[in-house]
Design a protein around this motif. Structure first.
Motif, short mmCIF file in Angstrom:
data_model
loop_
_atom_site.label_atom_id
_atom_site.label_comp_id
_atom_site.label_asym_id
_atom_site.label_seq_id
_atom_site.Cartn_x
_atom_site.Cartn_y
_atom_site.Cartn_z
N GLY A 193 0.79 -1.22 0.00
CA GLY A 193 0.00 0.00 0.00
C GLY A 193 0.82 1.27 0.00
N GLN A 194 2.14 1.17 -0.28
CA GLN A 194 3.02 2.33 -0.20
C GLN A 194 3.71 2.58 -1.55
OE1 GLN A 194 3.53 4.32 2.72
NE2 GLN A 194 1.69 3.14 3.27
N LEU A 195 4.02 3.85 -1.80
CA LEU A 195 4.83 4.27 -2.94
C LEU A 195 5.86 5.29 -2.47
CD1 LEU A 195 2.09 4.80 -5.71
CD2 LEU A 195 3.69 2.87 -5.53
N SER A 196 6.97 5.38 -3.20
CA SER A 196 8.01 6.36 -2.86
C SER A 196 7.92 7.62 -3.71
CB SER A 196 9.39 5.73 -3.04
OG SER A 196 9.55 4.60 -2.20
N ARG A 197 7.48 7.46 -4.96
CA ARG A 197 7.39 8.62 -5.84
C ARG A 197 6.53 8.27 -7.05
NH1 ARG A 197 12.97 7.05 -8.00
NH2 ARG A 197 12.64 6.74 -10.24
N LEU A 198 6.13 9.31 -7.77
CA LEU A 198 5.42 9.16 -9.03
C LEU A 198 6.23 9.87 -10.11
CD1 LEU A 198 1.75 9.93 -7.90
CD2 LEU A 198 2.82 7.69 -8.15
N ASP A 199 6.74 9.11 -11.07
CA ASP A 199 7.43 9.71 -12.21
C ASP A 199 6.39 10.14 -13.24
OD1 ASP A 199 9.82 9.13 -11.02
OD2 ASP A 199 10.16 7.29 -12.15
N ILE A 200 6.53 11.35 -13.75
CA ILE A 200 5.51 11.88 -14.65
C ILE A 200 6.13 12.45 -15.92
CG2 ILE A 200 3.91 12.44 -12.78
CD1 ILE A 200 4.80 15.33 -12.98
N GLN A 201 5.34 12.44 -16.97
CA GLN A 201 5.66 13.13 -18.22
C GLN A 201 4.54 14.09 -18.53
OE1 GLN A 201 6.54 10.79 -21.66
NE2 GLN A 201 8.73 10.71 -21.23
N LEU A 202 4.92 15.32 -18.87
CA LEU A 202 3.92 16.35 -19.16
C LEU A 202 3.34 16.19 -20.56
CD1 LEU A 202 5.52 19.61 -17.71
CD2 LEU A 202 3.64 18.28 -16.75
N SER A 203 2.12 16.64 -20.70
CA SER A 203 1.51 16.73 -22.03
C SER A 203 2.08 17.94 -22.74
CB SER A 203 -0.01 16.86 -21.91
OG SER A 203 -0.57 15.76 -21.23
N ASP A 204 2.02 17.91 -24.04
CA ASP A 204 2.50 19.04 -24.83
C ASP A 204 1.70 20.29 -24.49
OD1 ASP A 204 4.27 17.34 -26.05
OD2 ASP A 204 2.97 16.95 -27.79
N GLY A 205 2.42 21.41 -24.39
CA GLY A 205 1.75 22.68 -24.14
C GLY A 205 1.57 22.99 -22.67
N HIS A 206 2.02 22.13 -21.78
CA HIS A 206 1.89 22.37 -20.34
C HIS A 206 3.28 22.58 -19.74
CE1 HIS A 206 -2.03 20.56 -21.18
NE2 HIS A 206 -2.46 21.14 -20.08
N SER A 207 3.36 23.44 -18.71
CA SER A 207 4.65 23.76 -18.09
C SER A 207 4.72 23.17 -16.69
CB SER A 207 4.84 25.27 -18.02
OG SER A 207 3.92 25.85 -17.10
N LEU A 208 5.94 23.01 -16.23
CA LEU A 208 6.15 22.50 -14.87
C LEU A 208 5.66 23.50 -13.83
CD1 LEU A 208 9.73 20.98 -15.29
CD2 LEU A 208 7.61 19.73 -14.90
N LYS A 209 5.74 24.79 -14.15
CA LYS A 209 5.25 25.80 -13.22
C LYS A 209 3.76 25.67 -13.00
CE LYS A 209 5.24 30.80 -12.43
NZ LYS A 209 5.65 32.13 -12.99
N ASP A 210 3.03 25.45 -14.08
CA ASP A 210 1.58 25.27 -13.95
C ASP A 210 1.26 24.00 -13.17
OD1 ASP A 210 1.22 27.56 -15.42
OD2 ASP A 210 1.01 26.49 -17.33
N LEU A 211 2.04 22.94 -13.41
CA LEU A 211 1.81 21.69 -12.70
C LEU A 211 2.09 21.85 -11.21
CD1 LEU A 211 1.24 18.67 -12.54
CD2 LEU A 211 3.60 18.24 -13.23
N ALA A 212 3.17 22.57 -10.88
CA ALA A 212 3.49 22.78 -9.47
C ALA A 212 2.37 23.52 -8.75
CB ALA A 212 4.81 23.56 -9.35
#
Length: 846
Positions: A193-212
């Motif tokens: 029932g545990q995880l350490s992290r989630l690796d993600i890839q953004l969709s085109d046209g989206h920024s890391l700032k918006d995701l944060a």
């Protein structure tokens, strides 16, 4: 053509001195290049390791307090379009021995971190999901001396778990890691029932700032960590240590500049007649200035090139011998490959040119100041240095130093404090001619009185000479003053630091025995049966037992993690169990409900603003899943955790979080008990103790001080290098003085002085000068040590300490410097005091 002929003749006239000057420049540049290259290589290797583990993920979602429920994965997937995420891959990390394991969702990892996928044939594809299947990188396979099909035993929290090597991870070349199916990892590595992290890839046209921003507003309790955050965190991990070592390396270069200055000065004095004649014949001042300055630049340029090669070779040796952190313990023991930055190397070469230019400026200025007739007169060095080195300049530099000392850190680095030390040193050097003049003028007057007539003629001549030429005498010993001042400052700082660490260890290690539970099943047994604590306390010879929990928490993605310590802190007894640095602040009586109290380290106070008497939030989940509001009751000293720590009473922590884990145990013994006997009784009564390695408090103190000394080993080496360069400067200076003053010595010899008396003259002169240099250098060093202790260290490492002056070490250092400097000066000067050479010098026209 004449320009190059004169250059060549200058180098031919004193090749040994030019060679030594170039070598000192190469030494300073080499040390700086080596330190930069070693740290760059270590950070690059660390970055490559994380890049391999992270695969091609755009960023990661992590929890501030470590693992988090895998239900959050479902929440993120449900908001995937809202967040602008193309794909998300859950990961469970486990720091197992002897290799780290990543649990992956094979199907999701193929879309995000395909480099981490195992390589299997079509027929064996289902074997990836086997309950004992594990896949190793080629580096891990080689390091563990295993082959596909062999059994691998992993150790986690004291438990041994058997797996079978089912294949390779070809995309993880160069890194030692293992990969298995996420479900198997959760089941077999205590991660249900545990995880350490989630690796993600953004969709085109989206920024890391918006995701944060979206993640922060979602209240999921996760933080976004970008590649930029990761790189900044790695850099911040050892940045202060790297900067301090680099500054020390430049000290050797700074000291070497004095040797270049001395060599150029003597070259100019030797060429006075030629330069004056050229001026009379029509050579412009700019031409003569360029001729002298070019000599310094050529030596500095060649020394810089040699230093770059020396630095790269030294970096390669240091990486193999001391590791990427040079003994400081920031990075793993893996030997990283050499990572060379051509742009930075070019910058270091340019720095050598700057050093040469500054060292050659004053002699070049002297050679072009005044009429050619004035240049032929004695005392050119005095005329050159007196406008630069005087008391007014010293006072101005001293005032600037004081102002800079009170400026706070800039971008987390003590830049102003280092500049304060530099200006204090410049002020001390500018004051040297006045000190030489005052001291030896007073001594000369004393010699004229009837009370001092018993001194030898050699001593009298030495005193008169120094009293009449204070600026040139100060130039001879400026390098010694600078090197000794900086060495004394570092010796005092290190001694103060070591004494403070010793006192801190006495405070934080009150028990007789300490053990770590990470490789034992005792932790799980205590959770299931809390009564075991009373059983342990009831063993004969045990007077008290305490457990504690240490876990890392993350406040900011770009900063290293902070250590949360849950341990026994009885109410009203915090000052007895913690090395507090100030008064405690109690919660106001008007508060509706008392908040849990925490005690923060000096680093946490400085980096995150946790001040006593304030309410802050810890990134730790309470019973309702919310972060914990806490009352900051005080600040304590923690030399073991540079990036911050926070202490909470373990009973309060367990009540608020229901986290019953423990990572460490401390045992107090009765006065008559033997540690070996008590441990034998414990292991007999509770076999779970067999897998726990205990260490006595004395062993831990010795180990901590050994690590301390190892981390300062490079500092000691750099101090010695600077001091040796300074002694070379003294030897070269007195050798040049003996050569330029041959007529003076020859005349005195014709008046009745023997060769022995001439040698005595040089011995007295060098001894008096070096004694003054050592005394003044020590005074400057003590002043600079206070800036290091009370400004540089708190701004660099967020540690405070009390000053401890190692008087014996300083006295030995002074005697060593004076005696060795006298021997070097007399040895170098004697070669030019041969009677035959002195007689020949009188044949020249004055």
């Amino acid at each position: 053509m004449l320009f190059f002929w004169l250059l060549l003749s200058a180098f031919r006239a004193q090749p040994g001195r030019w060679l030594i000057a170039g070598l000192t420049v190469s030494l300073g540049i080499g040390l700086a290049v080596a330190i930069h290259t070693v740290n760059r290589s270590a950070l690059s290797e660390f970055g490559r390791a994380l890049d391999t583990v992270n695969g091609q993920a755009s960023a990661q979602l992590v929890s501030s307090s470590g693992d988090f429920p895998d239900t959050l994965f479902d929440e993120v997937v449900a908001r995937q379009k809202q967040f602008g995420i193309r794909a998300v891959s859950p990961v469970l990390e486990r720091a197992t021995q002897p290799v780290r394991v990543l649990g992956l969702d094979i199907f999701q990892a193929g879309r995000v971190t395909s480099a981490l996928l195992p390589s299997v044939s079509e027929e064996q594809r289902m074997s990836m999901f086997g309950q004992d299947a594990i896949f190793l990188s080629a580096t891990a396979l080689k390091a563990l001396d295993l082959a596909v099909g062999d059994e691998l035993l992993l150790t986690l929290d004291g438990k041994k778990i058997a797996f079978k090597v089912a294949g390779l991870v070809p995309g993880a070349a160069g890194q030692s890691l293992a990969v298995m199916d996420l479900g198997v990892a959760q089941w077999r590595l205590d991660g249900l029932g545990q995880l350490s992290r989630l690796d993600i890839q953004l969709s085109d046209g989206h920024s890391l700032k918006d995701l944060a921003t979206a993640v922060e507003n979602s209240n999921l309790g996760l933080k976004l960590v970008t590649a930029e955050d990761r790189d900044r965190r790695m850099s911040n991990l050892s940045r202060a240590y790297r900067v301090n070592l680099s500054v020390l390396a430049l000290v050797a270069l700074f000291t070497g500049a004095f040797l270049v200055f001395t060599t150029i000065s003597f070259s100019v004095l030797r060429q006075q007649s030629q330069l004056a004649l050229l001026s009379v014949l029509g050579a412009g001042r700019l031409w003569v200035f360029g001729l002298v300055l070019t000599q310094a630049l050529i030596v500095a340029a060649l020394g810089g090139l040699l230093g770059i090669g020396l630095g790269l070779g030294l970096a390669s040796v240091l990486l193999r011998v001391m590791g990427g952190d040079m003994g400081a313990g920031y990075f793993s023991a893996t030997v990283p490959p050499l990572d060379i930055d051509a742009g930075v190397l070019l910058g270091f070469w340019a720095l050598s040119l700057v050093v040469g230019g500054v060292a050659g400026y004053f002699p070049a200025r002297s050679a072009t100041t005044g009429s050619p007739v004035l240049q032929l007169r004695a005392g050119a060095t005095e005329r050159m240095l007196k406008p630069v080195l005087n008391a007014r300049v010293a006072i101005g530099l001293g005032v600037i130093s004081v102002v800079l000392a009170f400026i706070p850190s800039i971008d987390g680095l003590p830049i102003a404090a280092y500049l304060s030390i530099a200006f204090l040193l410049f002020a001390g050097l500018a004051l040297m001619p006045s000190l030489v003049n005052q001291c030896f003028a007073w001594l000369a007057r004393s010699l004229l009185s009837g009370r001092r007539r018993s001194f030898s003629p050699s001593f009298t001549l030495a005193v008169w000479r120094l009293a009449q030429a204070p600026a040139s005498a100060a130039g001879l010993i400026a390098g010694v003053v600078a090197a000794l001042a900086l060495t004394v400052a570092m010796v005092v700082m290190v001694a103060s630091f070591r004494d403070s660490v010793t006192q801190w260890l006495d405070k934080v290690l009150p028990a007789e025995l300490y053990g770590n539970l990470s490789r034992s099943e005792l932790n799980q047994a205590l959770i299931q049966d809390p009564g075991l604590i009373q059983t342990i306390a009831g063993v004969p010879g045990v007077s008290r037992v305490e457990f504690s929990l240490q876990q890392k928490i993350l406040f900011r993605p770009e900063q290293p993690e902070v250590m949360l310590i849950a341990r026994s802190v009885p109410a009203g007894r915090a000052a007895q169990v913690l090395p507090l640095t100030g008064d405690l602040v109690a919660q106001p009586q008007s508060a509706k409900s008392a908040l849990p109290e925490v005690f923060v380290s000096e680093a946490l106070r400085d980096l995150y603003g946790f001040k006593p008497g304030e309410i802050h939030t810890l990134p730790v989940k309470g019973l309702a899943g919310e972060s914990l509001p806490v009352w900051v009751a005080g600040v304590f000293r923690d030399y073991g955790r540079q990036h911050g720590s926070v202490v909470m009473d373990i009973a309060a922590y367990q009540a608020l979080t229901q986290d019953r884990r423990r990572t460490d145990i401390a045992l107090w013994l009765t006065p008559e008990a033997s540690a070996a006997v008590v441990l034998e009784r414990l292991r007999t009564r509770l076999p779970l103790f067999n897998s726990i390695e205990f260490r006595s408090s004395s062993d831990l103190r010795a180990l901590s001080l050994t690590i301390f000394d190892r981390s300062f080993a490079m500092t000691y080496a750099l101090e010695i290098a600077a001091l040796l360069v300074a002694l070379f400067t003294v030897a070269a200076g007195f050798a040049g003085q003996a050569l330029l003053r041959q007529k003076e010595f020859a005349l005195v010899q014709q008046l009745g002085q023997s060769s022995t008396q001439l040698t005595q003259w040089m011995t007295y002169e060098s001894g008096l000068l070096l004694a003054l240099a050592a005394s003044w250098g020590t005074v400057l060093g003590l002043l600079m040590s206070q800036v290091l202790i009370h400004r540089v260290n708190p701004q660099s490492f967020h540690w405070t300490m009390q000053t401890s002056i190692p008087a014996v070490a300083i006295v030995v250092l002074i005697l060593f410097t004076v005696l060795l400097g006298m021997l070097a000066a007399v040895w170098a000067a004697q070669r030019n005091l041969h009677p035959d050479r002195l007689v020949l010098s009188l044949r020249e026209d004055w």
